[in-house]
Design an enzyme around this catalytic site. Structure first.
Site, short mmCIF file in Angstrom:
data_model
loop_
_atom_site.label_atom_id
_atom_site.label_comp_id
_atom_site.label_asym_id
_atom_site.label_seq_id
_atom_site.Cartn_x
_atom_site.Cartn_y
_atom_site.Cartn_z
N LEU A 122 5.71 4.14 -2.31
CA LEU A 122 6.68 4.89 -3.10
C LEU A 122 7.42 4.01 -4.11
O LEU A 122 7.76 2.87 -3.82
CB LEU A 122 7.69 5.55 -2.16
N HIS A 123 7.65 4.58 -5.29
CA HIS A 123 8.43 3.89 -6.34
C HIS A 123 9.58 4.80 -6.76
O HIS A 123 9.77 5.88 -6.18
CB HIS A 123 7.52 3.53 -7.51
N HIS A 127 8.94 8.57 -7.14
CA HIS A 127 8.98 9.33 -5.88
C HIS A 127 10.41 9.49 -5.39
O HIS A 127 10.80 10.55 -4.92
CB HIS A 127 8.19 8.60 -4.79
N GLN A 171 -9.64 13.41 -2.67
CA GLN A 171 -9.40 13.47 -4.12
C GLN A 171 -9.89 12.23 -4.86
O GLN A 171 -9.70 12.11 -6.06
CB GLN A 171 -7.93 13.73 -4.42
N GLY A 229 5.76 15.17 -9.79
CA GLY A 229 6.17 14.46 -11.01
C GLY A 229 5.40 14.96 -12.23
O GLY A 229 4.23 15.33 -12.15
N SER A 269 2.20 3.87 -8.58
CA SER A 269 1.79 2.98 -7.49
C SER A 269 0.69 2.04 -7.97
O SER A 269 0.53 0.94 -7.45
CB SER A 269 1.29 3.80 -6.29
O1 PAF Z 1 0.28 12.98 -6.89
C1 PAF Z 1 -0.14 12.52 -5.81
O2 PAF Z 1 0.32 11.48 -5.33
C2 PAF Z 1 -1.24 13.25 -5.07
O3 PAF Z 1 -2.19 13.74 -5.94
C3 PAF Z 1 -0.74 14.35 -4.11
C4 PAF Z 1 -0.07 15.48 -4.87
C5 PAF Z 1 0.24 13.74 -3.12
C6 PAF Z 1 -1.92 14.93 -3.33
O4 PAF Z 1 -2.56 13.97 -2.56
#
Ligand code: PAF
Length: 281
Positions: free
Chosen positions: A33-34, A37, A61, A147, A186
């Protein structure tokens, strides 16, 4: 603040909160996290009685050859950020907790995924929509926070929530930048000092495009070309795309008729970074 690893534990917590009539905000993240977030968590904690942060590097993903294995992870640091920003629960599942070995059901967004990042990452948004749907079902929040740096992701999730009748308000939050303009990410941690300097070309291109649009340039192609020219001057940068698309449908536009999303992905060395601005007219 609690950290839990199973779906059953999250459900139990949320059920307790619901019994007490408390509202719930969800901040989905992949961890490391930065301040971007942090701003989402702080907003969620202002607008909800309880906040869940999911911290999960979602394998579905990532495409072949992408940075799944090297994606930075640091739960202890994340926990400190969450606690300070007002989170109540971190959901940190293993891939096995989230995906059965024979998992085979995906959520596929058919219309907004074709341009921008969808071109170079053809299965990315299917993975995002799938995990976000699962997180919505698991945490059943009133609101979920994303974001604006991932502008296409935000548009896709809004459409998905509408199309699939999730009773959840999708809240988009502004890009948070370093003092010199680089959008917080990140993935910035991958950059060497020289690359970190070269990466400024993204926010400089955003600033250039934005000022052309604000000064009344109506030709989207002129704005995109000027941004590309500026990026091309940086030897460490390789453009994946710079594109102007309709802010809602994500289809390419020729005219700067608001809302227009002007977005880019640029490799700095091996690191792929994104940035954008929205022209609201
Ligand atoms: O934006 C992200 O960090 C990712 O795509 C998410 C929304 C957490 C889904 O894994």
């Amino acid at each position: 603040m609690k950290i839990v690893e199973t779906i059953a534990e999250v459900r139990k917590e949320v059920k307790e909160w619901r019994k007490q009539g408390l509202s719930v905000g969800l901040v989905p993240t992949m961890g490391f996290l930065h301040e971007g977030h942090q701003s989402l968590i702080e907003r969620a904690s202002r607008e909800n009685d309880r906040v869940v942060v999911s911290d999960f590097v979602n394998p579905v993903q990532f495409g072949p050859g992408e940075d799944l294995a090297s994606y930075p992870r640091d739960l202890a640091r994340d926990a400190a950020v969450c606690e300070a920003a007002g989170a109540d629960l971190i959901f940190h599942p293993s891939p096995e907790e989230m995906y059965f070995p024979d998992f085979s059901t995906y959520v596929n967004m058919e219309s907004l995924s074709e341009e921008l990042c969808g071109k170079t990452r053809p299965t990315h948004f299917r993975g995002v929509c799938t995990v976000v749907s699962k997180l919505f079902h698991i945490t059943a929040p009133d609101r979920a926070y994303f974001g604006q740096k991932d502008a296409q992701q935000l548009a896709i999730i809004k459409r998905m929530a509408r199309d699939l009748n999730f009773d959840i308000e999708i809240v988009g939050c502004p890009i948070v930048r370093e003092a010199d303009g680089l959008a917080k990410s990140s993935r910035n941690t991958y950059l060497s000092p020289e690359e970190r300097q070269a990466a400024l070309v993204l926010s400089q291109a955003v600033a250039l495009g934005q000022s052309m649009a604000e000064q009344g340039e109506k030709d989207a192609e002129k704005i995109v070309s000027a941004m590309k020219e500026l990026i091309a001057k940086e030897p460490m940068a390789r453009i994946d795309y710079v594109q102007a698309v309709d802010g809602v449908s994500m289809s390419p536009v020729r005219e700067m008729k608001a809302p227009v999303l002007v977005a880019m992905a640029v490799y700095i060395g091996k690191t792929r970074l994104i940035d954008n601005f929205i022209y609201e007219g």
